[in-house]
Write a protein that holds these residues in place. Structure first.
Motif, PDB file in Angstrom:
ATOM      1  N   ILE A 128       0.865  -1.174   0.000  1.00 30.19           N
ATOM      2  CA  ILE A 128       0.000   0.000   0.000  1.00 30.19           C
ATOM      3  C   ILE A 128       0.905   1.229   0.000  1.00 30.19           C
ATOM      4  O   ILE A 128       1.809   1.337   0.800  1.00 30.19           O
ATOM      5  CB  ILE A 128      -0.903   0.016   1.240  1.00 30.19           C
ATOM      6  N   SER A 185       4.010  -4.289   3.428  1.00 25.98           N
ATOM      7  CA  SER A 185       2.793  -5.061   3.716  1.00 25.98           C
ATOM      8  C   SER A 185       3.123  -6.270   4.578  1.00 25.98           C
ATOM      9  O   SER A 185       2.232  -6.890   5.139  1.00 25.98           O
ATOM     10  CB  SER A 185       2.119  -5.498   2.425  1.00 25.98           C
ATOM     11  N   THR A 216      -5.730  -9.166   8.224  1.00 28.98           N
ATOM     12  CA  THR A 216      -6.340  -8.649   7.002  1.00 28.98           C
ATOM     13  C   THR A 216      -7.541  -7.796   7.357  1.00 28.98           C
ATOM     14  O   THR A 216      -8.090  -7.888   8.456  1.00 28.98           O
ATOM     15  CB  THR A 216      -6.792  -9.786   6.063  1.00 28.98           C
ATOM     16  N   ASN A 247     -12.413  -7.398   4.103  1.00 29.27           N
ATOM     17  CA  ASN A 247     -12.549  -8.024   2.780  1.00 29.27           C
ATOM     18  C   ASN A 247     -11.259  -8.718   2.360  1.00 29.27           C
ATOM     19  O   ASN A 247     -10.944  -8.816   1.179  1.00 29.27           O
ATOM     20  CB  ASN A 247     -12.955  -6.970   1.734  1.00 29.27           C
ATOM     21  N   ASN A 248     -10.484  -9.187   3.349  1.00 31.37           N
ATOM     22  CA  ASN A 248      -9.205  -9.889   3.151  1.00 31.37           C
ATOM     23  C   ASN A 248      -8.122  -9.045   2.498  1.00 31.37           C
ATOM     24  O   ASN A 248      -7.143  -9.579   1.988  1.00 31.37           O
ATOM     25  CB  ASN A 248      -9.403 -11.198   2.363  1.00 31.37           C
ATOM     26  N   GLU A 249      -8.250  -7.722   2.493  1.00 28.89           N
ATOM     27  CA  GLU A 249      -7.180  -6.888   1.971  1.00 28.89           C
ATOM     28  C   GLU A 249      -6.051  -6.838   2.988  1.00 28.89           C
ATOM     29  O   GLU A 249      -6.264  -6.959   4.185  1.00 28.89           O
ATOM     30  CB  GLU A 249      -7.691  -5.487   1.614  1.00 28.89           C
ATOM     31  N   LYS A 250      -4.806  -6.631   2.472  1.00 32.57           N
ATOM     32  CA  LYS A 250      -3.651  -6.535   3.356  1.00 32.57           C
ATOM     33  C   LYS A 250      -3.696  -5.234   4.142  1.00 32.57           C
ATOM     34  O   LYS A 250      -4.183  -4.212   3.647  1.00 32.57           O
ATOM     35  CB  LYS A 250      -2.351  -6.603   2.565  1.00 32.57           C
ATOM     36  N   SER A 264      -1.067  -2.648   5.937  1.00 31.18           N
ATOM     37  CA  SER A 264       0.369  -2.351   5.943  1.00 31.18           C
ATOM     38  C   SER A 264       0.967  -2.515   7.315  1.00 31.18           C
ATOM     39  O   SER A 264       0.369  -2.147   8.321  1.00 31.18           O
ATOM     40  CB  SER A 264       0.624  -0.918   5.454  1.00 31.18           C
TER      41      SER A 264
END
Length: 186
Positions: A1, A124, A177, A180-183, A185
């Motif tokens: 990110i 990340s 996460t 919505n399972n996004e990483k 940072s």
């Protein structure tokens, strides 16, 4: 990110400033006292470590690279020593601004609501470091009162998440996460 900009407006907050002082440094870095700040942990206090590198925008849009030296006995005050040759760009800022860790492509600018630093990317993923956090994974910004001032008062940009585990199992990794399972940072 990618962080588009780190806003330095957080300097309006009131914090207790360290009373330790280093004589005649190129620049002096001072940690805010509560809540604590950078580069490794000592108990619950974050302290400077010799050899860490910071980007200092000496009134200019592009930074010079400085290394941490002369760390005080409590680790909350240090001096910074210039690495390499000095960038003498056009003065566009009315204060010196610093960023930990050093990012070669970082740029600073004065904006309507304060100052912004761009060209910074938080990792990340972070390597485990016993009793601390991953190297260069806890960004801080510092600012002086004027371009002539050499005392940089640093504040954390992000928060820390401490996870205490108990038992005898071996942990190879931990993933945090978003919904919505996004990483996330760091």
């Amino acid at each position: 990110i990618t962080i588009v900009s780190l806003m330095l407006s957080l300097f309006a907050c009131q914090t207790k400033e360290s009373t330790e002082h280093i004589d005649n440094p190129d620049f002096e870095g001072v940690m805010e006292q509560l809540p604590e700040t950078k580069t490794s942990l000592s108990g619950n206090t974050v302290i400077w470590e010799t050899g860490d590198h910071v980007a200092i925008f000496e009134g200019t849009a592009t930074p010079n690279e400085y290394a941490v030296s002369n760390v005080s006995s409590y680790g909350t005050t240090c001096s910074f020593t210039l690495q390499g040759s000095k960038n003498n760009g056009d003065v566009v800022l009315d204060k010196n601004i610093a960023l930990y860790p050093y990012y070669r492509g970082a740029l600073a600018e004065k904006v309507e609501y304060g100052y912004a630093i761009s060209g910074v990317e938080l990792p990340s993923e972070q390597e485990y470091s016993q009793d601390s956090f991953g190297k260069e994974c806890f960004p801080m910004v510092g600012m002086t009162k004027s371009v002539q001032d050499k005392r940089l008062n640093f504040k954390n940009v992000c928060g820390l998440l401490e996870i205490n585990l108990a038992g005898t199992e071996t942990i190879k990794s931990i993933a945090l996460t978003g919904n919505n399972n996004e990483k996330i940072s760091g």
